[in-house]
Design a protein around this motif. Structure first.
Motif, PDB file in Angstrom:
ATOM      1  N   TRP A  82       0.848  -1.201   0.000  1.00  0.00           N
ATOM      2  CA  TRP A  82       0.000   0.000   0.000  1.00  0.00           C
ATOM      3  C   TRP A  82       0.881   1.247   0.000  1.00  0.00           C
ATOM      4  N   PRO A  83       1.578   1.533  -1.090  1.00  0.00           N
ATOM      5  CA  PRO A  83       2.522   2.662  -1.077  1.00  0.00           C
ATOM      6  C   PRO A  83       1.861   4.018  -0.856  1.00  0.00           C
ATOM      7  N   THR A  84       0.715   4.249  -1.485  1.00  0.00           N
ATOM      8  CA  THR A  84       0.067   5.554  -1.334  1.00  0.00           C
ATOM      9  C   THR A  84      -0.579   5.687   0.034  1.00  0.00           C
ATOM     10  N   ALA A  85      -1.293   4.651   0.469  1.00  0.00           N
ATOM     11  CA  ALA A  85      -1.965   4.692   1.767  1.00  0.00           C
ATOM     12  C   ALA A  85      -0.973   4.780   2.915  1.00  0.00           C
ATOM     13  N   THR A  86       0.258   4.397   2.683  1.00  0.00           N
ATOM     14  CA  THR A  86       1.299   4.503   3.715  1.00  0.00           C
ATOM     15  C   THR A  86       2.105   5.783   3.556  1.00  0.00           C
ATOM     16  N   GLY A  87       2.430   6.136   2.306  1.00  0.00           N
ATOM     17  CA  GLY A  87       3.304   7.277   2.070  1.00  0.00           C
ATOM     18  C   GLY A  87       2.665   8.623   2.365  1.00  0.00           C
ATOM     19  N   VAL A  88       1.385   8.793   1.996  1.00  0.00           N
ATOM     20  CA  VAL A  88       0.728  10.079   2.225  1.00  0.00           C
ATOM     21  C   VAL A  88       0.602  10.392   3.721  1.00  0.00           C
ATOM     22  N   THR A 188       2.798  12.461  -4.171  1.00  0.00           N
ATOM     23  CA  THR A 188       2.589  11.065  -3.803  1.00  0.00           C
ATOM     24  C   THR A 188       1.136  10.667  -3.963  1.00  0.00           C
ATOM     25  N   GLY A 189       0.220  11.546  -3.546  1.00  0.00           N
ATOM     26  CA  GLY A 189      -1.201  11.248  -3.708  1.00  0.00           C
ATOM     27  C   GLY A 189      -1.602  11.158  -5.165  1.00  0.00           C
ATOM     28  N   ALA A 190      -1.079  12.074  -6.001  1.00  0.00           N
ATOM     29  CA  ALA A 190      -1.412  12.053  -7.429  1.00  0.00           C
ATOM     30  C   ALA A 190      -0.906  10.780  -8.091  1.00  0.00           C
ATOM     31  N   THR A 191       0.276  10.329  -7.676  1.00  0.00           N
ATOM     32  CA  THR A 191       0.804   9.084  -8.227  1.00  0.00           C
ATOM     33  C   THR A 191      -0.110   7.912  -7.897  1.00  0.00           C
ATOM     34  N   GLY A 192      -0.571   7.862  -6.638  1.00  0.00           N
ATOM     35  CA  GLY A 192      -1.468   6.776  -6.249  1.00  0.00           C
ATOM     36  C   GLY A 192      -2.789   6.816  -6.996  1.00  0.00           C
ATOM     37  N   ILE A 193      -3.334   8.020  -7.188  1.00  0.00           N
ATOM     38  CA  ILE A 193      -4.594   8.142  -7.929  1.00  0.00           C
ATOM     39  C   ILE A 193      -4.407   7.687  -9.375  1.00  0.00           C
TER      40      ILE A 193
END
Length: 226
Positions: A82-88, A188-193
């Protein structure tokens, strides 16, 4: 998921596109810079203004590095799935810690703010390291770039923010990093989206099967020969 966004076979490694690494890598670089900022002129200005002894300031600066060391492995493990849910959230912690440090009236809140910075930095760096290993054949180059970026941030941040502290004061110097952290959160959020949209668009495509070629009536098993 493989590089095309389709589910990977069971047991096969996850491969992500190179662009999915950009936002988290930038976040990790910012985290390393914010972590190293109190070393040098900024730390000296904080010590003098808050009346801390050299030993107390040393402990205040070192403790966040211990926190980073503890959180690198959890950040790595969570970042693999979960890179985005962890990184943001990690970068949000980094942002909150920086703001607390900027307005800290004493040593206790300053230490607490730096610990929160360490929480965010350790997790964000762990996520970036995890993603660097999921880029297929590009993973070696990505790890090299990430290592150089982190090293540059650790070396240059104390100098740059130290100069700001000497010219503007140490509180504005802490706040100077806030817009950069916000940019890292957005990236980071935009990358996950974008990754989610790419997976959704590919998984929603109907499977196309090759048209079956009907057997000639005369070639059917048991059919009358003509």
């Amino acid at each position: 998921m493989d590089a095309s966004g389709q589910p990977a076979p069971a047991g096969s490694p996850v491969v992500r596109p190179l662009w999915s690494f950009v936002g988290p890598a930038f976040g990790a670089m910012v985290a390393a810079g914010m972590l190293a900022a109190p070393i040098g002129p900024l730390g000296a200005a904080i010590r003098n203004d808050l009346g801390l002894s050299t030993a107390a300031m040393t402990v205040t600066v070192v403790v966040p590095y211990v926190v980073v060391a503890v959180l690198l492995v959890p950040g790595y493990l969570l970042g693999r799935r979960w890179p985005t849910a962890t990184g943001v959230p990690a970068l949000v912690f980094l942002l909150l810690g920086s703001v607390v440090c900027a307005f800290a009236p004493g040593a206790v809140l300053m230490g607490a703010g730096l610990v929160v910075v360490g929480l965010g930095a350790g997790t964000a760096i762990g996520v970036a390291v995890a993603l660097s290993g999921q880029l297929g054949r590009r993973r070696s180059g990505a790890r090299l770039v990430l290592g150089l970026a982190l090293g540059a941030a650790l070396l240059l941040a104390p100098v740059v923010i130290g100069v700001l502290a000497q010219r503007l004061g140490w509180r504005p110097a802490f706040l100077f990093g806030v817009p950069v952290v916000v940019l890292a959160v957005v990236g980071t959020g935009a990358t996950g989206i974008a990754m989610g949209v790419a997976r959704g668009s590919r998984s929603g495509r109907p499977a196309v099967s090759a048209p079956a070629t009907p057997l000639a009536e005369g070639a059917r098993p048991g059919g009358p020969a003509r």
